[in-house]
Design an enzyme around this catalytic site. Structure first.
Site, PDB file in Angstrom:
ATOM      1  N   HIS A  20      -6.181   0.005   6.876  1.00 13.09           N
ATOM      2  CA  HIS A  20      -6.762   1.350   6.796  1.00 13.09           C
ATOM      3  C   HIS A  20      -7.483   1.515   5.464  1.00 13.09           C
ATOM      4  CE1 HIS A  20      -3.399   2.400   4.221  1.00 13.09           C
ATOM      5  NE2 HIS A  20      -2.527   2.129   5.186  1.00 13.09           N
ATOM      6  N   HIS A  23      -5.919   0.009   2.252  1.00 12.24           N
ATOM      7  CA  HIS A  23      -6.093  -1.431   2.031  1.00 12.24           C
ATOM      8  C   HIS A  23      -7.525  -1.731   1.612  1.00 12.24           C
ATOM      9  CE1 HIS A  23      -2.895  -1.097   5.245  1.00 12.24           C
ATOM     10  NE2 HIS A  23      -2.233  -1.650   4.240  1.00 12.24           N
ATOM     11  N   CYS A 128      15.374  -1.230   2.916  1.00  7.33           N
ATOM     12  CA  CYS A 128      14.290  -0.650   3.715  1.00  7.33           C
ATOM     13  C   CYS A 128      13.408  -1.782   4.219  1.00  7.33           C
ATOM     14  CB  CYS A 128      13.446   0.326   2.899  1.00  7.33           C
ATOM     15  SG  CYS A 128      11.972   0.867   3.827  1.00  7.33           S
ATOM     16  N   CYS A 131       9.627  -1.449   3.240  1.00  8.51           N
ATOM     17  CA  CYS A 131       9.249  -1.970   1.913  1.00  8.51           C
ATOM     18  C   CYS A 131       9.696  -3.414   1.744  1.00  8.51           C
ATOM     19  CB  CYS A 131       9.916  -1.168   0.799  1.00  8.51           C
ATOM     20  SG  CYS A 131       9.509   0.564   0.764  1.00  8.51           S
ATOM     21  N   CYS A 149      14.663   6.017   2.360  1.00  7.36           N
ATOM     22  CA  CYS A 149      13.611   5.369   1.570  1.00  7.36           C
ATOM     23  C   CYS A 149      12.658   6.452   1.039  1.00  7.36           C
ATOM     24  CB  CYS A 149      12.833   4.383   2.433  1.00  7.36           C
ATOM     25  SG  CYS A 149      11.353   3.780   1.601  1.00  7.36           S
ATOM     26  N   HIS A 152       9.016   5.545   2.734  1.00  7.85           N
ATOM     27  CA  HIS A 152       8.857   5.677   4.185  1.00  7.85           C
ATOM     28  C   HIS A 152       9.583   6.890   4.761  1.00  7.85           C
ATOM     29  CE1 HIS A 152       7.715   1.478   3.473  1.00  7.85           C
ATOM     30  NE2 HIS A 152       6.880   1.689   4.472  1.00  7.85           N
ATOM     31  N   LYS A 302       1.190   9.949  -0.083  1.00  3.75           N
ATOM     32  CA  LYS A 302       0.587   8.628   0.058  1.00  3.75           C
ATOM     33  C   LYS A 302       0.147   8.410   1.506  1.00  3.75           C
ATOM     34  CE  LYS A 302       1.322   3.711  -0.315  1.00  3.75           C
ATOM     35  NZ  LYS A 302       2.224   2.638   0.033  1.00  3.75           N
ATOM     36  N   LYS A 305       0.685   4.095   7.285  1.00  4.53           N
ATOM     37  CA  LYS A 305       0.977   4.087   8.713  1.00  4.53           C
ATOM     38  C   LYS A 305       2.260   4.857   9.017  1.00  4.53           C
ATOM     39  CE  LYS A 305       2.076   1.144  12.528  1.00  4.53           C
ATOM     40  NZ  LYS A 305       2.992   0.078  12.904  1.00  4.53           N
TER      41      LYS A 305
HETATM   42  N1  MSP Z   1       2.703  -7.494   1.557  1.00  4.52           N
HETATM   43  C1  MSP Z   1       2.910  -6.672   0.423  1.00  4.52           C
HETATM   44  C2  MSP Z   1       2.143  -7.200  -0.776  1.00  4.52           C
HETATM   45  C3  MSP Z   1       2.460  -8.592  -1.189  1.00  4.52           C
HETATM   46  S1  MSP Z   1       1.451  -9.147  -2.474  1.00  4.52           S
HETATM   47  C4  MSP Z   1       2.156 -10.541  -3.001  1.00  4.52           C
HETATM   48  C5  MSP Z   1       2.452  -5.254   0.715  1.00  4.52           C
HETATM   49  N2  MSP Z   1       1.578  -5.117   1.719  1.00  4.52           N
HETATM   50  S2  MSP Z   1       0.967  -3.721   2.226  1.00  4.52           S
HETATM   51  O1  MSP Z   1       0.276  -4.035   3.444  1.00  4.52           O
HETATM   52  O2  MSP Z   1       1.957  -2.711   2.290  1.00  4.52           O
HETATM   53  O3  MSP Z   1      -0.142  -3.368   1.193  1.00  4.52           O
HETATM   54  C6  MSP Z   1       0.154  -2.682  -0.002  1.00  4.52           C
HETATM   55  C7  MSP Z   1      -1.120  -2.497  -0.769  1.00  4.52           C
HETATM   56  O4  MSP Z   1      -2.114  -1.866   0.053  1.00  4.52           O
HETATM   57  C8  MSP Z   1      -0.987  -1.549  -1.956  1.00  4.52           C
HETATM   58  O5  MSP Z   1      -0.491  -2.194  -3.094  1.00  4.52           O
HETATM   59  C9  MSP Z   1      -2.409  -1.132  -2.130  1.00  4.52           C
HETATM   60  O6  MSP Z   1      -3.121  -2.179  -2.709  1.00  4.52           O
HETATM   61  C10 MSP Z   1      -2.875  -0.953  -0.684  1.00  4.52           C
HETATM   62  N3  MSP Z   1      -2.575   0.374  -0.167  1.00  4.52           N
HETATM   63  C11 MSP Z   1      -1.912   0.670   0.983  1.00  4.52           C
HETATM   64  N4  MSP Z   1      -1.883   2.021   1.139  1.00  4.52           N
HETATM   65  C12 MSP Z   1      -2.513   2.600   0.111  1.00  4.52           C
HETATM   66  C13 MSP Z   1      -2.783   3.923  -0.261  1.00  4.52           C
HETATM   67  N5  MSP Z   1      -2.422   4.960   0.476  1.00  4.52           N
HETATM   68  N6  MSP Z   1      -3.450   4.128  -1.414  1.00  4.52           N
HETATM   69  C14 MSP Z   1      -3.854   3.096  -2.203  1.00  4.52           C
HETATM   70  N7  MSP Z   1      -3.599   1.834  -1.882  1.00  4.52           N
HETATM   71  C15 MSP Z   1      -2.945   1.560  -0.725  1.00  4.52           C
HETATM   72  O7  MSP Z   1       2.873  -4.354   0.023  1.00  4.52           O
END
Ligand code: MSP
Length: 507
Positions: A20, A23, A128, A131, A149, A152, A302, A305
């Site tokens: 989304h 990311h 969790c 996370c 959590c 979440h 935040k 999903k």
């Molecule tokens: N798989 C782990 C990361 C491992 S790295 C060795 C993870 N994945 S995640 O799919 O949850 O992605 C987290 C990352 O996505 C956040 O650190 C950020 O870079 C980005 N974001 C996801 N949602 C976000 C927001 N709402 N706002 C900003 N960044 C966001 O954690």
């Protein structure tokens, strides 16, 4: 930066669903940085990918009645598709199921075991799976008497099991020194935040193994086959696999010295306390720069999903018509210190104000003038009064980019466009007898804004530079005002269409 090598990484994302805007936020910022250093002539390696093991993915696949591998095979393609749509020019898309990665993880964990950094024990605590981490009493929130959590906002699971621990505690003083005295974390306040947490709570050893009967979807622990390796250890090591750690150490070291790692603040602890320690255990220094950004939020929460408040990449692309426009909006709202609330009103005004009315309008005006008055052929003739203003701004934009302050760099590029529109209004070259100086000066200004925006909007800026008859080079020389001896301008495309009148959805 050392020896001209730059290594850019994003977090590897959980492919439990399509990406989304959150990311895209990190990935676009990383891509802009990669393109910036590449424009300067650095040797850039840009890594992104998917984090495919662990309980979260195992359960998601189960829910869909699929084998985990088949599920992540499908979903990693979905990520690649979105990065294609957003014009993300990664050098490698790493998947934690890639054979070279699985091999590296086993090798490293074995090494940690042999070095005595790993020991056997029992873990009891609240977990969790969203996370993929345990929460301490200080960290979880209590809802109706149950631990929840904080991210979440759902109940944690109580888990008690045999495991192996990594001796993070042994590196407490090292971590405090790196965080307090080093300059690895940007902005610095995030380093202080982690250091304070360590001072307050200590640095606890980390459980790095999961019994296979609970988490079967993972890399096997090489010295005890009843376990899989904790997904975060597996995931962090992707940054080493990505540039061939172990395979070509000379290359690895060159890139590592120029490493810039992007993350959201949600995974700050893992990328400092755990990651820097893990690196230290292997005798590797921390990354050159860990760039941390705030959240994209929806009404202060935040976006994600699990909270069901997601803004999709497709919606953004549909609304603004191109990857470049979406990338520009992301660059403009980028905020490392603070969270950034999603607002169609703000995004629309960035699009219309900056791209359509300011920059887009300037491009059309200047190219039309050059064509109309000079048939496109404009010889060098610099108006120092405007050139000196632009030179200073270009210098500031370059410094901002080099410090990864992408939002500042983009804003400064807009300031140059704005100053140049005002310059044209003042000089009114259309009413002059011999306006070559004004038109050349305006063309140079447009060229420099466009070059500065090239990492942000690679496609549109290339088309505009083509219309100006200018080739994109590598290096800093092209940023000099007066660099072009003679312009041969062709008609420029209309780079950004006006937004249709649309109801602004309240976000
Ligand atoms: N798989 C782990 C990361 C491992 S790295 C060795 C993870 N994945 S995640 O799919 O949850 O992605 C987290 C990352 O996505 C956040 O650190 C950020 O870079 C980005 N974001 C996801 N949602 C976000 C927001 N709402 N706002 C900003 N960044 C966001 O954690």
């Amino acid at each position: 930066m050392s020896e001209n090598y730059v290594y850019i990484t994003t977090p590897i994302y959980y492919p439990n669903d399509k990406p989304h805007l959150g990311h895209a936020y990190t990935t676009v910022l990383a891509d802009i940085t990669a393109r910036w250093f590449s424009l300067l002539g650095y040797n850039v390696f840009f890594l992104t990918g998917t984090d495919e093991h662990g309980l979260k993915l195992q359960r998601e696949a189960e829910k869909r009645g699929m084998q985990p591998k088949a599920f992540v095979d499908m979903m990693s393609e979905v990520f690649k598709d979105y990065w294609r749509k957003l014009n993300i020019g990664y050098s490698r898309f790493i998947r934690t199921t890639d054979p070279d990665h699985e091999e590296l993880v086993k090798r490293v964990v074995e090494e940690l075991w042999k070095k005595g950094f790993v020991y056997k024990g029992i873990y009891r605590g609240w977990y969790c799976s969203g996370c993929e981490k345990f929460y301490s009493e200080k960290e979880y929130v209590v809802v109706d008497g149950k631990p929840y959590c904080p991210i979440h906002q759902r109940p944690l699971e109580y888990i008690e099991e045999e495991t192996y621990f990594l001796k993070l505690s042994q590196f407490k003083d090292y971590m405090l020194k790196v965080l307090r005295e080093g300059n690895h974390v940007f902005p610095k306040n995030y380093a202080d935040e982690v250091a304070s947490k360590i001072e307050l709570e200590g640095l606890q050893d980390l459980s790095i193994a999961r019994p296979k009967e609970r988490v079967s979807w993972g890399i096997e622990l090489p010295f005890d086959k009843r376990f899989t390796i904790y997904v975060w250890i597996d995931a962090l090591l992707n940054y080493l696999t990505g540039i061939g750690y172990g395979a070509d150490m000379e290359r690895f070291e060159k890139f590592w010295r120029g490493s810039i790692q992007f993350i959201g603040k949600d995974i700050l602890w893992f990328h400092t306390a755990v990651w820097f320690t893990l690196l230290a255990m292997l005798g590797i220094p921390p990354p050159r720069k860990l760039v941390v950004h705030g959240y994209l939020t929806v009404r202060g929460q935040k976006m994600g999903k699990s909270l069901g408040n997601v803004v999709s990449i497709d919606d953004m692309l549909a609304r603004y018509g191109s990857a470049d426009a979406v990338r520009f909006i992301i660059a403009r709202i980028a905020n490392f210190e603070k969270d950034s609330d999603i607002s169609w009103d703000i995004y629309d005004s960035i699009y219309s104000g900056d791209l359509v009315n300011n920059y887009g309008n300037l491009v059309r005006r200047v190219t039309a003038l050059a064509l109309k008055i000079f048939n496109g052929e404009v010889e060098k003739d610099v108006d120092e009064s405007h050139a000196s203003v632009v030179r200073q701004l270009v210098q500031k934009a370059i410094e901002s980019y080099n410090e990864v302050r992408i939002n500042d760099a983009t804003k400064i590029a807009m300031d140059i466009a704005h100053e140049t529109n005002a310059y044209l209004n003042r000089e009114a070259p259309w009413a002059k007898e011999s306006p070559v100086k004004t038109v050349y000066t305006a063309l140079e200004s447009v060229r420099l804004v466009t070059l500065l925006l090239h990492p942000v909007m690679p496609t549109t800026t290339k088309q505009i530079l083509d219309a100006l008859g200018v080739e994109i080079e590598k290096g800093l020389n092209q940023f000099n005002f007066g660099y072009i001896e003679k312009y041969r301008v062709k008609e420029a495309p209309i780079p950004f269409k006006k937004l249709p009148k649309q109801e602004t959805q309240a976000q």
